[in-house]
Design an enzyme around this catalytic site. Sequence first.
Site, short mmCIF file in Angstrom:
data_model
loop_
_atom_site.label_atom_id
_atom_site.label_comp_id
_atom_site.label_asym_id
_atom_site.label_seq_id
_atom_site.Cartn_x
_atom_site.Cartn_y
_atom_site.Cartn_z
N GLY A 184 8.00 6.50 5.20
CA GLY A 184 8.69 5.51 5.39
C GLY A 184 10.06 5.47 4.75
N ALA A 185 10.76 6.41 5.15
CA ALA A 185 12.08 6.69 4.44
C ALA A 185 13.18 6.09 5.28
CB ALA A 185 12.25 8.10 3.99
N ASN A 186 13.17 5.44 6.36
CA ASN A 186 14.14 5.29 7.36
C ASN A 186 14.93 3.84 6.69
OD1 ASN A 186 11.69 3.91 8.20
ND2 ASN A 186 13.16 2.70 9.05
N SER A 187 14.22 3.39 5.45
CA SER A 187 15.09 2.00 4.97
C SER A 187 14.33 1.76 3.51
CB SER A 187 14.85 0.88 6.04
OG SER A 187 13.11 0.27 5.95
N GLY A 188 15.00 0.75 3.12
CA GLY A 188 14.74 0.29 1.61
C GLY A 188 14.45 1.53 0.65
N ILE A 189 13.48 1.29 -0.30
CA ILE A 189 13.31 2.36 -1.34
C ILE A 189 13.01 3.59 -0.88
CG2 ILE A 189 11.54 2.73 -3.23
CD1 ILE A 189 11.06 -0.22 -3.35
N TYR A 215 -2.96 -7.01 1.18
CA TYR A 215 -1.91 -6.23 0.64
C TYR A 215 -2.27 -5.72 -0.78
CZ TYR A 215 2.62 -4.72 -1.36
OH TYR A 215 3.75 -4.21 -1.74
#
EC number: 1.1.1.-
Length: 414
Positions: free
Chosen positions: A131-136, A293
């Site tokens: 999940g490294a395309n945005s955010g943290i 969640y």
Amino acid sequence: MAALRYAGLDDTDSEDELPPGWEERTTKDGWVYYANHTEEKTQWEHPKTGKRKRVAGDLPYGWEQETDENGQVFFVDHINKRTTYLDPRLAFTVDDNPTKPTTRQRYDGSTTAMEILQGRDFTGKVVLVTGANSGIGFETAKSFALHGAHVILACRNLSRASEAVSRILEEWHKAKVEAMTLDLAVLRSVQHFAEAFKAKNVSLHVLVCNAGTFALPWGLTKDGLETTFQVNHLGHFYLVQLLQDVLCRSSPARVIVVSSESHRFTDINDSSGKLDLSRLSPPRSDYWAMLAYNRSKLCNILFSNELHRRLSPRGVTSNAVHPGNMMYSAIHRNSWVYKLLFTLARPFTKSMQQGAATTVYCAVAPELEGLGGMYFNNCCRCLPSEEAQSEETARALWELSERLIQDRLGSPSS
């Protein structure tokens, strides 16, 4: 000039400001001394504070220390192609008083990932961030890439991941970074990713389980499980299972699982205290997005703890982290309520760089070498909920996760 800025040369500290005519220098072995050009003399003590100091850590990535023909130390910044007699580490000096007690932790909630990596060189290290395309996730990947690591961005959308790679390369064209496809909502995709990764014949020193989803409407994956549970927990569980042999061969290696403080506001056991699959992957009638969640974040900590128990004897440690409260990112795009709350709370939230700091700290801190099975918030260890500390529940979740995968794919590959 990003690398120069990250090296700390733009920072100043008014407390340590020198009087006119004074200059701060360093010796070859890192001790700071002060030159008084007016009186043509040098001394070890700061002329205003009286403190002795030394520079902390190695030179920033891309810097080299050399000596000129007069024996004076100078520094070469190979990234920005410049030379200076100013030690780039002077912005991060520490007092030469090791016996003085202190209760102040080194990093806190205001620390950024780049500050934690300052002076570190990760050339030869391989870091995988989901999940490294945005955010943290993006800030985590970027921070490692700008410090020499070979970074792999594992993302569902390859186009967006490739754009993220381009943004990193714009900051430093020599960064070693690449994108690969990984859809945690599809177990076969996880399997194919692991096969493609192993085909590269590279090591794996840091695995950051960062990807996640939030506030989705109820739905089932192709594997027949509730989406939040599979993306946030089971997909990462399977990924680590498939890559554990690579992690062990690369030891010492670290796994960082991004959880959340919201893990405290739920439970996953039934009234008899047994793990309940219907709570982890509920039917539509029992589904509430926030609760799903929270339960997935509890699973993250239990998984991290059990992973550490199983793999630490082989040199692989695992820790779970909370990145920060009310941090807006792409995973919250599905919730108008969260968007409203974030708008109101934005002045009090962390930046994405600050949100990535605890992840990066757990991935690189020398004091955590060989240590795991812990939960961190603001770069500081803290106790998770009582249920998150349950060894029995952690083992039960591990065994259930294995069964869920085996029922759908057969025996897991390794």
